[in-house]
Design a protein around this motif. Structure first.
Motif, PDB file in Angstrom:
ATOM      1  N   VAL A  44      62.758  64.886 122.680  1.00 47.89           N
ATOM      2  CA  VAL A  44      61.978  64.519 121.495  1.00 47.89           C
ATOM      3  C   VAL A  44      61.526  65.790 120.781  1.00 47.89           C
ATOM      4  O   VAL A  44      61.339  66.834 121.412  1.00 47.89           O
ATOM      5  N   MET A  45      61.374  65.706 119.461  1.00 41.15           N
ATOM      6  CA  MET A  45      60.889  66.838 118.679  1.00 41.15           C
ATOM      7  C   MET A  45      59.363  66.876 118.680  1.00 41.15           C
ATOM      8  O   MET A  45      58.702  65.840 118.654  1.00 41.15           O
ATOM      9  N   GLU A  46      58.821  68.077 118.682  1.00 34.69           N
ATOM     10  CA  GLU A  46      57.369  68.272 118.616  1.00 34.69           C
ATOM     11  C   GLU A  46      56.818  67.592 117.367  1.00 34.69           C
ATOM     12  O   GLU A  46      57.395  67.694 116.276  1.00 34.69           O
ATOM     13  N   GLY A  47      55.703  66.877 117.549  1.00 39.26           N
ATOM     14  CA  GLY A  47      55.072  66.177 116.427  1.00 39.26           C
ATOM     15  C   GLY A  47      55.455  64.716 116.336  1.00 39.26           C
ATOM     16  O   GLY A  47      54.779  63.922 115.661  1.00 39.26           O
ATOM     17  N   ILE A 111      53.358  58.301 123.799  1.00 37.99           N
ATOM     18  CA  ILE A 111      52.654  59.559 123.569  1.00 37.99           C
ATOM     19  C   ILE A 111      52.845  59.904 122.105  1.00 37.99           C
ATOM     20  O   ILE A 111      53.976  60.083 121.638  1.00 37.99           O
ATOM     21  N   THR A 112      51.751  59.995 121.350  1.00 40.73           N
ATOM     22  CA  THR A 112      51.822  60.273 119.917  1.00 40.73           C
ATOM     23  C   THR A 112      51.596  61.765 119.660  1.00 40.73           C
ATOM     24  O   THR A 112      50.966  62.458 120.460  1.00 40.73           O
ATOM     25  N   ASN A 113      52.127  62.231 118.519  1.00 46.20           N
ATOM     26  CA  ASN A 113      51.966  63.632 118.110  1.00 46.20           C
ATOM     27  C   ASN A 113      52.220  64.570 119.293  1.00 46.20           C
ATOM     28  O   ASN A 113      51.400  65.424 119.633  1.00 46.20           O
ATOM     29  N   ILE A 114      53.371  64.411 119.903  1.00 48.30           N
ATOM     30  CA  ILE A 114      53.695  65.104 121.157  1.00 48.30           C
ATOM     31  C   ILE A 114      53.884  66.600 120.927  1.00 48.30           C
ATOM     32  O   ILE A 114      54.312  67.028 119.849  1.00 48.30           O
ATOM     33  N   THR A 115      53.557  67.421 121.939  1.00 49.97           N
ATOM     34  CA  THR A 115      53.727  68.871 121.864  1.00 49.97           C
ATOM     35  C   THR A 115      54.536  69.344 123.078  1.00 49.97           C
ATOM     36  O   THR A 115      54.786  68.579 124.011  1.00 49.97           O
ATOM     37  N   THR A 116      54.905  70.624 123.066  1.00 50.99           N
ATOM     38  CA  THR A 116      55.675  71.177 124.186  1.00 50.99           C
ATOM     39  C   THR A 116      54.878  71.159 125.481  1.00 50.99           C
ATOM     40  O   THR A 116      55.462  71.220 126.565  1.00 50.99           O
ATOM     41  N   GLN A 117      53.537  71.054 125.399  1.00 52.71           N
ATOM     42  CA  GLN A 117      52.710  70.939 126.607  1.00 52.71           C
ATOM     43  C   GLN A 117      52.972  69.636 127.363  1.00 52.71           C
ATOM     44  O   GLN A 117      52.620  69.511 128.534  1.00 52.71           O
ATOM     45  N   HIS A 118      53.576  68.678 126.679  1.00 60.02           N
ATOM     46  CA  HIS A 118      53.821  67.373 127.292  1.00 60.02           C
ATOM     47  C   HIS A 118      55.208  67.278 127.918  1.00 60.02           C
ATOM     48  O   HIS A 118      55.610  66.205 128.382  1.00 60.02           O
ATOM     49  N   THR A 119      55.949  68.382 127.921  1.00 59.55           N
ATOM     50  CA  THR A 119      57.224  68.431 128.636  1.00 59.55           C
ATOM     51  C   THR A 119      56.968  68.306 130.136  1.00 59.55           C
ATOM     52  O   THR A 119      56.067  68.946 130.670  1.00 59.55           O
ATOM     53  N   GLY A 120      57.752  67.482 130.816  1.00 59.51           N
ATOM     54  CA  GLY A 120      57.587  67.360 132.262  1.00 59.51           C
ATOM     55  C   GLY A 120      58.041  65.999 132.777  1.00 59.51           C
ATOM     56  O   GLY A 120      58.649  65.196 132.053  1.00 59.51           O
ATOM     57  N   VAL A 140      60.300  68.305 125.323  1.00 60.75           N
ATOM     58  CA  VAL A 140      59.807  68.358 123.947  1.00 60.75           C
ATOM     59  C   VAL A 140      60.282  69.671 123.326  1.00 60.75           C
ATOM     60  O   VAL A 140      59.988  70.754 123.835  1.00 60.75           O
ATOM     61  N   TYR A 141      61.022  69.569 122.247  1.00 64.35           N
ATOM     62  CA  TYR A 141      61.566  70.755 121.582  1.00 64.35           C
ATOM     63  C   TYR A 141      60.700  71.129 120.383  1.00 64.35           C
ATOM     64  O   TYR A 141      60.341  70.268 119.571  1.00 64.35           O
TER      65      TYR A 141
END
Length: 439
Positions: A44-47, A111-120, A140-141
């Motif tokens: 998924v893309m960031e944001g 998960i909304t407005n996802i960021t690279t911190q949510h990779t895992g 998350v890219y």
């Protein structure tokens, strides 16, 4: 395979029916373990927003737990019996705060407005009559920057360009000539500056572009040769000849002089500080070798030809990688430069099993402490994937997913511009079916 904890109530049935019931139960028990080990990959893309689907309709008494990360931190819970939904979005430094939504009918997590911190790794556990577990590997890219093309160096006829991007990870950087791929460099799990060179002639009328891409998107920069590749001033003094050599070999840098004149003075220098390493003073008929400079890395390794000025480095090591310059003071001053790259001997790559599922096996091909190399997977003679690094000494790993019944031939190759090493894959030896999925 152990059956001690498995029991069935099948009294009163005929022997054949008992056996049929036993086999059905055994199959169901076996499959439950397998699917619990499946991991679904999600990119998924960031944001953006992403929903992890359970593909399940919840029952009245179900208890659903959503966990995240290597520690299995609890981030959401649905207790259907108590008709209660709990969101734990303050855990892990609050990275999930105001971003989590749970569907109480299906258990899906958004998960909304996802960021690279949510990779895992995300895991859902559904406790019902049977305990079911699903796992999702979410990547998350970040949004990609446009690559930048600059002129790196030039000569009388050619122009050396660099296409670069800063602080990116899990990407590939490529040069294309029209629609044909010319070169590629890839990195994962790194935040570094990526650069990829391209050499063109001033009169070249082909179309070139530099492309940065990840699994989801890409950014392209088109090359304007006329704008970037103005003819170099003082071209001949700026000539740099590239020389590659294996560690342990001898290398001769040629001065291209037929014979040194009576009054010539020749100086050999090395490195960014232009440290003097050798001198010929023909007028004084004297040769000087300065092999104790720079921590003695050249000690007993330098030889100088007093007729031609050629410099030989014996038993060369990676410490001798760098820029060498010869200056010849004669009727006029002439200067030549050599960019020497010394490559270490390559180890044979190592193939290990990383993970497995009911039908597939994920392998890792790795090399340790290498620089200026590419690591590739081949299926027969066809290239499947490649990862390359330069100016780094790191552990390189490249994954491959195969099925247990796959009969194709696979090989992992590590290479530099001079040589390569190959490791052939034996699927039968490396990809034994996972024991933990059968217990």
């Amino acid at each position: 395979m152990r059956f001690s904890s498995l029991s069935f109530q099948i009294s009163g049935l005929k022997p054949l029916e008992k056996m049929r019931q036993f086999l059905i139960c055994l199959l169901m028990w076996h499959l439950t373990g397998v699917f619990g080990d499946e991991v679904k990959s999600v990119s998924v893309m960031e944001g953006d927003s992403v929903t992890l689907h359970t593909d399940t309709k919840l029952q009245r008494d179900d208890l659903i737990l959503w966990r995240f990360g290597p520690q299995g931190s609890l981030i959401a819970r649905i207790n259907r019996a108590a008709n209660m939904i709990s969101i734990y979005d303050d855990v892990l430094d609050g990275r999930f705060r105001d971003r989590l939504q749970v569907n109480d009918q299906t258990g899906d997590l958004t998960i909304t407005n996802i960021t690279t911190q949510h990779t895992g790794l995300y895991q859902i556990i559904i406790s019902s009559k049977l305990k079911i577990s699903y796992r999702f590997n979410v990547i998350v890219y970040a949004h990609l920057p446009a690559p930048v093309i600059i002129r790196d160096s030039c000569s009388s006829s050619n122009c050396m360009l660099l296409c670069s991007v800063l602080n990116v990870r899990d990407v590939s950087l490529s040069w294309y000539k029209g629609n044909s791929l010319l070169s590629i460099i890839s990195v994962s799990d790194l935040n570094i500056r990526l650069s990829l060179p391209l050499e063109v002639e001033y009169q070249d009328t082909n179309t070139y572009r530099c492309v940065l891409n990840n699994t989801i998107t890409n950014q392209t920069q088109h090359l304007n040769i006329t704008q970037l590749c103005q003819t170099c001033s003082g071209v001949f003094g700026d000539e740099v000849k590239s020389v590659s050599v294996m560690e342990g070999d001898s290398l001769t840098l040629y001065a291209d002089i037929t014979e040194i004149k009576t009054d010539d003075l020749i100086l050999w220098r090395f490195g960014p500080q232009e440290t003097r390493i050798a001198k010929i003073n023909k007028a004084a008929n004297k040769i000087s070798i300065y092999d104790d400079v720079l921590d003695g890395r050249f000690r007993d390794r330098l030889q100088l030809n007093n007729q031609t000025g050629d410099l030989t480095i014996t038993n060369i090591t990676t410490q001798h990688t760098g820029l060498y310059q010869i200056t010849i003071n004669s009727v006029r001053q002439i200067s030549y430069r050599f960019n020497v790259i010394v490559y270490a001997h390559l180890p044979v790559p190592v193939i290990t099993r990383d993970s497995c599922s009911s039908s597939k096996c994920v392998l890792l091909c790795s090399v340790l402490n290498m620089r200026d190399v590419s690591l590739s997977w081949y299926k027969g003679n066809s290239l499947l994937s490649i990862i390359s690094v330069s100016d780094l000494s790191i552990r390189l790993s490249l994954p491959l997913e195969v099925e247990y019944q796959d009969t194709n031939t696979y090989s992992c190759v590590v290479n530099n511009p001079i040589t390569n090493q190959t490791q052939h894959l034996n699927i039968t030896d490396v990809c034994q079916p996972c024991s933990d999925s059968c217990q």
